[in-house]
Scaffold this active site. Structure first.
Site, PDB file in Angstrom:
ATOM      1  N   CYS A  36      -6.352  -5.002  -7.641  1.00 65.11           N
ATOM      2  CA  CYS A  36      -6.350  -4.496  -6.023  1.00 65.11           C
ATOM      3  C   CYS A  36      -5.759  -5.557  -5.268  1.00 65.11           C
ATOM      4  O   CYS A  36      -5.280  -5.438  -4.207  1.00 65.11           O
ATOM      5  CB  CYS A  36      -7.437  -3.973  -5.602  1.00 65.11           C
ATOM      6  N   HIS A  37      -5.795  -6.806  -5.673  1.00 62.89           N
ATOM      7  CA  HIS A  37      -5.501  -8.106  -5.032  1.00 62.89           C
ATOM      8  C   HIS A  37      -4.035  -8.128  -5.008  1.00 62.89           C
ATOM      9  O   HIS A  37      -3.640  -8.833  -4.199  1.00 62.89           O
ATOM     10  CB  HIS A  37      -6.401  -9.385  -5.782  1.00 62.89           C
ATOM     11  N   TYR A  46       0.718  -1.139  -0.079  1.00 62.37           N
ATOM     12  CA  TYR A  46       0.065  -0.011   0.025  1.00 62.37           C
ATOM     13  C   TYR A  46       0.767   1.151  -0.103  1.00 62.37           C
ATOM     14  O   TYR A  46       0.684   2.228  -0.639  1.00 62.37           O
ATOM     15  CB  TYR A  46      -0.905   0.064   1.250  1.00 62.37           C
ATOM     16  N   ASN A  95     -12.893  -0.078  -5.600  1.00 61.08           N
ATOM     17  CA  ASN A  95     -12.315  -0.319  -6.853  1.00 61.08           C
ATOM     18  C   ASN A  95     -13.524  -1.091  -7.697  1.00 61.08           C
ATOM     19  O   ASN A  95     -13.782  -2.144  -7.288  1.00 61.08           O
ATOM     20  CB  ASN A  95     -11.015  -1.445  -6.914  1.00 61.08           C
ATOM     21  N   GLU A 100      -1.775 -16.312 -10.582  1.00 63.86           N
ATOM     22  CA  GLU A 100      -0.730 -15.497 -11.242  1.00 63.86           C
ATOM     23  C   GLU A 100       0.735 -16.026 -11.013  1.00 63.86           C
ATOM     24  O   GLU A 100       1.505 -15.486 -11.544  1.00 63.86           O
ATOM     25  CB  GLU A 100      -1.066 -14.059 -10.979  1.00 63.86           C
TER      26      GLU A 100
END
Length: 164
Positions: free
Chosen positions: A128-129, A96, A120, A157
Site C-alpha cells: 500500500c506504500h 489510487y 490493509n 525500493e
C-alpha cells in the site's frame, strides 16, 4: 492465533498466521516491545517470509505477491484492492485512480481505494506504500510513522520520488 515478533534494521516487526496463510503483518513501531516477545515458533514458510522482510528492509527489494494471505478475513472490495496493489512491483508506484481502474472502477472510486488500503492487514507485504496521489504526492499512510515511513520504504525500493 500464532504470531511472532522479529527484529529488522528498521525496528521490530510482527507477523501472524493460521493454516490458510498470513493473517497479519505489522511494520516496525517504536511502541512495540523489542524482539523476544515471540509467542510461537513460526513454521518454515513463515520463517522464509521473515527472512525476506529482513532482506527487503536492508534494500534487497522483495516481491511478496507469492505469499499465502488469508484473504477470507477482509471484505470483498478490500480484497480486490489489495490484490491489485500486489501488481505494483518494487521500485514503482501507482495512483489510487490506477488501482480503481485495475478493479474496473472509475477514478471517482479513488477515495474508497485509499480507505481500503488503510485497512490493509499486511502493509509492506501488500505494498500500500506504493500507492500515491495522481500528482505523485505522498498522501496518507496508516502504518507507524505515517507518510515519512511510506517515503522511507519507497526510497529503500529505489522508487523515483517527486520533490515538492
Amino acid at each position: 492465533m500464532p504470531h511472532a515478533t522479529f527484529s529488522t534494521p528498521l525496528g521490530t516487526c510482527a507477523i501472524a498466521w493460521n493454516d490458510t496463510g498470513l493473517t497479519r503483518f505489522l511494520l516496525p513501531d517504536p511502541e512495540r516491545p523489542a524482539s523476544g516477545n515471540t509467542e510461537a515458533e513460526p513454521p518454515h514458510w513463515v520463517g522464509d517470509i521473515v527472512d525476506r522482510v529482513k532482506r527487503h528492509l536492508i534494500g534487497e527489494a522483495q516481491d511478496f505477491a507469492d505469499v499465502r494471505y488469508d484473504f477470507s478475513r477482509v471484505p470483498e472490495f478490500v480484497r480486490a484492492v489489495l490484490k491489485a496493489a500486489l501488481e505494483v512491483k518494487p521500485g514503482h508506484t501507482a495512483s489510487y485512480g490506477d488501482l480503481a481502474a485495475a478493479i474496473g472502477l472509475p477514478p471517482a472510486a479513488s477515495r474508497a481505494v485509499g480507505n481500503a488500503l488503510g485497512d490493509n492487514p499486511w502493509p509492506l507485504l501488500i505494498p500500500c506504500h506504493r500507492i500515491v496521489a495522481a500528482t505523485g504526492k505522498m498522501t496518507g499512510f496508516s502504518g507507524p510513522g505515517g507518510v515519512a515511513t511510506k517515503v522511507r520504504l519507497l526510497a529503500l525500493e529505489g522508487a523515483q520520488l517527486l520533490a515538492e
